[in-house]
Design a protein around this motif. Structure first.
Motif, PDB file in Angstrom:
ATOM      1  N   THR A 120       0.799  -1.223   0.000  1.00 47.20           N
ATOM      2  CA  THR A 120       0.000   0.000   0.000  1.00 47.20           C
ATOM      3  C   THR A 120       0.834   1.276   0.000  1.00 47.20           C
ATOM      4  N   GLN A 121       2.153   1.166  -0.078  1.00 46.36           N
ATOM      5  CA  GLN A 121       2.976   2.380  -0.162  1.00 46.36           C
ATOM      6  C   GLN A 121       2.637   3.121  -1.450  1.00 46.36           C
ATOM      7  N   THR A 122       2.328   4.380  -1.324  1.00 46.37           N
ATOM      8  CA  THR A 122       1.849   5.160  -2.479  1.00 46.37           C
ATOM      9  C   THR A 122       2.905   6.099  -3.039  1.00 46.37           C
ATOM     10  N   PHE A 123       3.628   6.788  -2.183  1.00 46.47           N
ATOM     11  CA  PHE A 123       4.563   7.816  -2.646  1.00 46.47           C
ATOM     12  C   PHE A 123       6.007   7.340  -2.511  1.00 46.47           C
ATOM     13  N   PHE A 124       6.768   7.530  -3.601  1.00 49.58           N
ATOM     14  CA  PHE A 124       8.170   7.144  -3.650  1.00 49.58           C
ATOM     15  C   PHE A 124       8.989   8.357  -4.093  1.00 49.58           C
ATOM     16  N   PHE A 125       9.887   8.808  -3.235  1.00 50.85           N
ATOM     17  CA  PHE A 125      10.670  10.004  -3.553  1.00 50.85           C
ATOM     18  C   PHE A 125      12.143   9.693  -3.815  1.00 50.85           C
ATOM     19  N   GLU A 126      12.524   8.411  -3.797  1.00 56.15           N
ATOM     20  CA  GLU A 126      13.900   8.047  -4.103  1.00 56.15           C
ATOM     21  C   GLU A 126      14.197   8.371  -5.567  1.00 56.15           C
ATOM     22  N   ALA A 127      15.330   9.002  -5.815  1.00 57.64           N
ATOM     23  CA  ALA A 127      15.648   9.474  -7.163  1.00 57.64           C
ATOM     24  C   ALA A 127      15.975   8.339  -8.128  1.00 57.64           C
ATOM     25  N   ASN A 128      16.446   7.223  -7.615  1.00 58.88           N
ATOM     26  CA  ASN A 128      16.927   6.150  -8.491  1.00 58.88           C
ATOM     27  C   ASN A 128      15.873   5.083  -8.785  1.00 58.88           C
ATOM     28  N   THR A 129      14.627   5.385  -8.533  1.00 57.79           N
ATOM     29  CA  THR A 129      13.575   4.405  -8.807  1.00 57.79           C
ATOM     30  C   THR A 129      12.661   4.891  -9.920  1.00 57.79           C
ATOM     31  N   PRO A 130      12.219   3.995 -10.803  1.00 52.51           N
ATOM     32  CA  PRO A 130      11.267   4.404 -11.853  1.00 52.51           C
ATOM     33  C   PRO A 130       9.916   4.804 -11.288  1.00 52.51           C
ATOM     34  N   MET A 131       9.678   4.498 -10.005  1.00 51.72           N
ATOM     35  CA  MET A 131       8.414   4.858  -9.369  1.00 51.72           C
ATOM     36  C   MET A 131       8.502   6.194  -8.637  1.00 51.72           C
ATOM     37  N   ASN A 132       9.545   6.968  -8.908  1.00 49.94           N
ATOM     38  CA  ASN A 132       9.729   8.280  -8.283  1.00 49.94           C
ATOM     39  C   ASN A 132       8.504   9.161  -8.502  1.00 49.94           C
ATOM     40  N   PHE A 133       8.071   9.857  -7.454  1.00 47.40           N
ATOM     41  CA  PHE A 133       6.846  10.656  -7.515  1.00 47.40           C
ATOM     42  C   PHE A 133       6.860  11.666  -8.657  1.00 47.40           C
ATOM     43  N   PHE A 134       7.941  12.430  -8.775  1.00 46.57           N
ATOM     44  CA  PHE A 134       7.981  13.496  -9.781  1.00 46.57           C
ATOM     45  C   PHE A 134       7.959  12.928 -11.197  1.00 46.57           C
ATOM     46  N   LYS A 135       8.622  11.802 -11.387  1.00 45.42           N
ATOM     47  CA  LYS A 135       8.592  11.151 -12.704  1.00 45.42           C
ATOM     48  C   LYS A 135       7.168  10.733 -13.056  1.00 45.42           C
ATOM     49  N   MET A 136       6.508  10.073 -12.117  1.00 48.14           N
ATOM     50  CA  MET A 136       5.190   9.532 -12.407  1.00 48.14           C
ATOM     51  C   MET A 136       4.127  10.622 -12.466  1.00 48.14           C
ATOM     52  N   PHE A 137       4.241  11.637 -11.595  1.00 47.92           N
ATOM     53  CA  PHE A 137       3.275  12.733 -11.608  1.00 47.92           C
ATOM     54  C   PHE A 137       3.344  13.500 -12.928  1.00 47.92           C
ATOM     55  N   LEU A 138       4.551  13.842 -13.367  1.00 44.53           N
ATOM     56  CA  LEU A 138       4.718  14.543 -14.642  1.00 44.53           C
ATOM     57  C   LEU A 138       4.295  13.649 -15.808  1.00 44.53           C
ATOM     58  N   SER A 139       4.601  12.365 -15.704  1.00 47.63           N
ATOM     59  CA  SER A 139       4.169  11.432 -16.753  1.00 47.63           C
ATOM     60  C   SER A 139       2.650  11.406 -16.841  1.00 47.63           C
ATOM     61  N   GLY A 140       1.989  11.431 -15.676  1.00 45.86           N
ATOM     62  CA  GLY A 140       0.527  11.434 -15.671  1.00 45.86           C
ATOM     63  C   GLY A 140      -0.042  12.651 -16.376  1.00 45.86           C
ATOM     64  N   ILE A 141       0.583  13.813 -16.168  1.00 45.97           N
ATOM     65  CA  ILE A 141       0.126  15.046 -16.826  1.00 45.97           C
ATOM     66  C   ILE A 141       0.249  14.929 -18.332  1.00 45.97           C
ATOM     67  N   PHE A 142       1.461  14.579 -18.782  1.00 46.69           N
ATOM     68  CA  PHE A 142       1.709  14.568 -20.229  1.00 46.69           C
ATOM     69  C   PHE A 142       1.000  13.417 -20.928  1.00 46.69           C
ATOM     70  N   MET A 143       0.905  12.265 -20.249  1.00 46.32           N
ATOM     71  CA  MET A 143       0.206  11.143 -20.866  1.00 46.32           C
ATOM     72  C   MET A 143      -1.285  11.458 -21.026  1.00 46.32           C
ATOM     73  N   THR A 144      -1.852  12.201 -20.084  1.00 43.55           N
ATOM     74  CA  THR A 144      -3.256  12.595 -20.212  1.00 43.55           C
ATOM     75  C   THR A 144      -3.448  13.555 -21.373  1.00 43.55           C
ATOM     76  N   ILE A 145      -2.543  14.520 -21.492  1.00 46.72           N
ATOM     77  CA  ILE A 145      -2.656  15.491 -22.586  1.00 46.72           C
ATOM     78  C   ILE A 145      -2.617  14.790 -23.941  1.00 46.72           C
ATOM     79  N   VAL A 146      -1.688  13.841 -24.084  1.00 49.17           N
ATOM     80  CA  VAL A 146      -1.561  13.195 -25.398  1.00 49.17           C
ATOM     81  C   VAL A 146      -2.521  12.019 -25.575  1.00 49.17           C
ATOM     82  N   MET A 147      -2.731  11.228 -24.496  1.00 47.45           N
ATOM     83  CA  MET A 147      -3.560  10.038 -24.650  1.00 47.45           C
ATOM     84  C   MET A 147      -5.048  10.327 -24.519  1.00 47.45           C
ATOM     85  N   THR A 148      -5.392  11.543 -24.136  1.00 48.98           N
ATOM     86  CA  THR A 148      -6.785  11.979 -24.134  1.00 48.98           C
ATOM     87  C   THR A 148      -6.966  13.176 -25.058  1.00 48.98           C
TER      88      THR A 148
END
Length: 409
Positions: free
Chosen positions: A222-250
């Protein structure tokens, strides 16, 4: 649940879809197929788009990914909200001002024919691959749960052909006018399937709500937020990906925008877009909770997970220890989840190919004949792509979906 019962469920479900298609296609013209005559209530579109946004990939792969990625997917979902605001207040005003049917016509207006063709072809590639991933999951379930137990020696390609043929049957006449209404039915069944499963697992785990909540909270799943820089699940990576993927995929995707553009006015389309963005947060959270509970149940019952994570939901829901209603709802929910995106994909592929590649529209001469042939052609393309994917797939479907979509978009 016997294979014959599963087969009856599938056939009954499609009978309902065909009845809806018959009803909604009354008094339809060629514009109905492409834009539903711009007369759809915004709340109908918003509700139906929940199923189209989630699809069979979310239905099976998101719960299955919880063991490895925990609830990190929610970081991307939060980014979706920002992306939907951009779509609502930057892109939709453009599309409505120019009264577009294919959104890529705007690119021709601004950047010329080469950019226009490039955008349309990129959409065709991405949507063909995305729809194929989704239908691939359904075909596997049909093959393993119906054909093989019945002793029917049917090739996988035939199973896929039947699956696509059923989609073609209820979309070829009414097109997007039919889909915005069938999507409401399919969204309802998909969400019901998830809720019924969570309810069944609650009793199967033999614990009260407080104890189950404690078990989920204590697990690493249930861990939701990951702030470690060396993980693909990093919050900033995924949050920004969510923004741009929505713009293009919607916002830049003909499939999703074609439904939005059936709303009567720009204001209605914006209401639809923003309400969809916010409602996807709790809906996706429910899918993740479902995944965690599935793994808790597997651990408690000693279920050996020697299959792909994507099939976890299917293996438990269709297991002999679960009540009939759960298996029933799983099959209906899976069909609903997959077909709510696949049917609109076929329609949008037909629309884009007609408008952007062949340069014909609803007012063109012989458009009915052209649309008919393009609809069949796109169905065959999906068939071939699914068969190819069945030969090369070796990773989680949702990972592959975002990876491939990222390149084309």
């Amino acid at each position: 649940m016997t294979p014959l019962v599963l087969l009856a469920i599938v056939l009954g479900y499609f009978a309902v879809l065909i009845l809806i298609a018959k009803y909604t296609s009354k008094n339809s013209n060629q514009e109905s197929f492409f834009n539903a005559n711009k007369n759809t209530p915004w709340y109908v579109v918003a509700y139906g788009m929940i199923g189209a946004s989630l699809s069979g990939v979310t239905f099976m792969s998101v719960p299955g990914s919880v063991a490895i990625k925990s609830f990190s997917y929610m970081q991307m979902v939060l980014g979706y909200i920002v992306g939907y605001f951009v779509v609502a207040y930057v892109l939709l005003p453009i599309y409505y001002k120019l009264n577009l049917t294919s959104i890529y016509q705007y690119i021709e207006h601004k950047l010329g024919k080469n950019a226009y063709t490039c955008s349309a072809v990129s959409f065709l590639i991405s949507r063909i691959i995305g729809a194929s991933f989704r239908l691939f999951l359904v075909a596997i379930v049909f093959q393993n749960a119906i054909a093989l137990p019945l002793g029917i020696d049917i090739p996988f390609s035939i199973t896929v052909f039947i699956t696509i043929a059923l989609i073609w049957l209820y979309t070829f006449q009414g097109g997007i006018k039919t889909i915005v209404w069938t999507d409401t039915l399919q969204t309802t069944f998909m969400l019901l399937a998830v809720c019924v499963t969570i309810y069944s697992l609650y009793f199967a785990l033999g614990a009260d709500f407080k104890k189950i909540f404690g078990m989920l909270k204590e697990s690493s799943m249930t861990q939701t937020f990951f702030f470690e820089a060396n993980t693909p699940m990093n919050f900033f990576k995924m949050f920004l990906s969510g923004i741009f993927m929505t713009i293009v995929m919607t916002g830049m995707d003909q499939d999703m925008m074609q439904k939005n553009l059936t709303c009567k006015t720009l204001k209605d389309a914006q209401k639809n877009m923003l309400s969809l963005g916010f409602i996807l947060v709790p809906v996706n959270l429910i899918f993740l909770v479902l995944g965690a509970m599935l793994y808790l149940y597997a651990e408690q019952t000693g279920l050996t997970i020697d299959f792909k994570a994507d099939l976890l939901f299917a293996n438990i829901a269709l297991g002999s220890q679960m009540p009939f209603i759960l298996g029933f709802m799983f099959i209906v929910g899976l069909i609903a989840a997959a077909y709510s995106s696949a049917d609109s994909a076929l329609t949008s592929l037909t629309t884009s190919f007609c408008y952007d590649i062949l340069k014909v529209n609803a007012q063109s001469e012989n458009i009915k004949k052209i649309k008919f042939h393009v609809h069949i052609f796109m169905s065959l393309v999906l068939l071939g792509t699914i068969i190819i994917f069945e030969q090369i797939n070796n990773e989680s479907v949702i990972t592959e979906l975002f990876k491939v979509a990222g390149y084309t978009y």
